[in-house]
Design a protein around this motif. Sequence first.
Motif, PDB file in Angstrom:
ATOM      1  N   LEU A 137       0.828  -1.203   0.000  1.00 55.14           N
ATOM      2  CA  LEU A 137       0.000   0.000   0.000  1.00 55.14           C
ATOM      3  C   LEU A 137       0.867   1.260   0.000  1.00 55.14           C
ATOM      4  N   GLY A 138       1.882   1.282   0.860  1.00 55.10           N
ATOM      5  CA  GLY A 138       2.762   2.446   0.914  1.00 55.10           C
ATOM      6  C   GLY A 138       3.562   2.632  -0.356  1.00 55.10           C
ATOM      7  N   ILE A 150       0.604   7.689  -6.757  1.00 53.70           N
ATOM      8  CA  ILE A 150      -0.397   8.659  -6.314  1.00 53.70           C
ATOM      9  C   ILE A 150       0.287   9.998  -6.055  1.00 53.70           C
ATOM     10  N   GLN A 151      -0.225  11.038  -6.662  1.00 54.14           N
ATOM     11  CA  GLN A 151       0.331  12.375  -6.493  1.00 54.14           C
ATOM     12  C   GLN A 151      -0.301  13.053  -5.277  1.00 54.14           C
ATOM     13  N   PHE A 152       0.540  13.505  -4.351  1.00 52.65           N
ATOM     14  CA  PHE A 152       0.059  14.264  -3.199  1.00 52.65           C
ATOM     15  C   PHE A 152       1.183  15.190  -2.741  1.00 52.65           C
ATOM     16  N   PRO A 153       0.861  16.286  -2.091  1.00 55.23           N
ATOM     17  CA  PRO A 153       1.878  17.271  -1.697  1.00 55.23           C
ATOM     18  C   PRO A 153       2.923  16.656  -0.756  1.00 55.23           C
ATOM     19  N   GLY A 154       4.191  16.921  -1.064  1.00 54.16           N
ATOM     20  CA  GLY A 154       5.271  16.456  -0.215  1.00 54.16           C
ATOM     21  C   GLY A 154       5.594  14.982  -0.347  1.00 54.16           C
ATOM     22  N   ARG A 155       5.153  14.371  -1.449  1.00 50.36           N
ATOM     23  CA  ARG A 155       5.358  12.932  -1.600  1.00 50.36           C
ATOM     24  C   ARG A 155       6.826  12.546  -1.563  1.00 50.36           C
ATOM     25  N   GLU A 156       7.646  13.222  -2.351  1.00 48.08           N
ATOM     26  CA  GLU A 156       9.060  12.868  -2.415  1.00 48.08           C
ATOM     27  C   GLU A 156       9.774  13.143  -1.091  1.00 48.08           C
ATOM     28  N   ALA A 157       9.439  14.268  -0.451  1.00 50.50           N
ATOM     29  CA  ALA A 157      10.081  14.596   0.822  1.00 50.50           C
ATOM     30  C   ALA A 157       9.735  13.563   1.891  1.00 50.50           C
ATOM     31  N   ALA A 211      -5.163   3.415 -18.074  1.00 50.54           N
ATOM     32  CA  ALA A 211      -6.276   2.735 -18.743  1.00 50.54           C
ATOM     33  C   ALA A 211      -7.239   2.143 -17.715  1.00 50.54           C
ATOM     34  N   ALA A 212      -6.696   1.590 -16.637  1.00 48.10           N
ATOM     35  CA  ALA A 212      -7.563   1.042 -15.587  1.00 48.10           C
ATOM     36  C   ALA A 212      -8.359   2.143 -14.909  1.00 48.10           C
ATOM     37  N   ARG A 213      -7.723   3.297 -14.696  1.00 52.51           N
ATOM     38  CA  ARG A 213      -8.450   4.415 -14.089  1.00 52.51           C
ATOM     39  C   ARG A 213      -9.553   4.923 -15.015  1.00 52.51           C
ATOM     40  N   LEU A 214      -9.284   4.969 -16.305  1.00 50.75           N
ATOM     41  CA  LEU A 214     -10.306   5.411 -17.256  1.00 50.75           C
ATOM     42  C   LEU A 214     -11.480   4.440 -17.320  1.00 50.75           C
ATOM     43  N   SER A 249     -11.091   2.332  -9.007  1.00 50.36           N
ATOM     44  CA  SER A 249     -10.559   3.178  -7.944  1.00 50.36           C
ATOM     45  C   SER A 249      -9.080   2.850  -7.756  1.00 50.36           C
ATOM     46  N   GLU A 250      -8.433   3.590  -6.862  1.00 51.77           N
ATOM     47  CA  GLU A 250      -7.012   3.314  -6.625  1.00 51.77           C
ATOM     48  C   GLU A 250      -6.815   1.916  -6.054  1.00 51.77           C
ATOM     49  N   LEU A 251      -7.693   1.506  -5.145  1.00 47.93           N
ATOM     50  CA  LEU A 251      -7.599   0.142  -4.625  1.00 47.93           C
ATOM     51  C   LEU A 251      -7.887  -0.883  -5.716  1.00 47.93           C
TER      52      LEU A 251
END
Length: 295
Positions: free
Chosen positions: A110-111, A118-125, A190-193, A197-199
Amino acid sequence: MTTLTKAPAARLARTTTATPPVTRGVRTFLYVIVLLAIAAIFITPYLFSVMAAFKPLSEIQADRAWDLPSHPTFDNFVTIFTQYKFGTFLLNTAGVTIIITIGQVVFSLLGAYAFARIQFPGREAIFWGYLSMLMVPNVVTMIPLYVMMSKVGLTDTYWALFLPYVFGTPYTIFLMRQYIQSIPSEVIEAARLDGCSELGVLRRVVVPMSRPIIMTATIIAVIFSWNNFLWPLISTSSNDLQVLSVGVANFNSNFTSQWNLVLAGSLVALIPMVILFVLFQKHIVNSVNLSGANR
């Protein structure tokens, strides 16, 4: 014109000259000797342990301890299982190993998917901050971890044996993240289209395509959990909660002369790991090669 034609031909002749058979034979012989020496260094202690596990204590303490057992006996194994609750140690270790392995694989997956796709703020940090914990030795966190467990009353319980490790490790998350990043983005998009869902993407796309690295993470977790010693030694004091590594160590500390019991217990603890390696060695090599190539 003749000079220009002969020069490349001469160079080609020099580069295609084969190594003499004698040189190849000597080189192969030296390789074999070196490999045999390395194998002997690693295998010899195991051979001694296997032989000594079937010997009475008097033969182990004799001058010719390296000889084959003159009177092989299973009394050592009977003793550890009937007098010292070794069966309980085995069940405790198996249970803790199963729980830690399932937890590490699931939560690490999951992590890793979140950090990779998944894009979210501060992901790389956040990822590199979490990964930096690899540089901190486990022994540094043992005392704070024990204090935390003690404050909530979880020391000397089954919870203490697996809670610190069940939610994944930085190394496993890093390994899975690198592999998931190698999956083509077009497949995930393609799966998202299609409405996943993400899961759903994780379950239907990522997991089937990540079976090699999941197998590697599973094997790493099993080996770590089965051989874990320091934390179970610190966090538990009851004999009913001891794992194999601690139980064998207690044979050595409480009965310093009972090397026959120590070696018999060590052999019992070693057999499952040998079986695991024999069955899955091809998966281990292939998976590590794939993960390394995708870094």
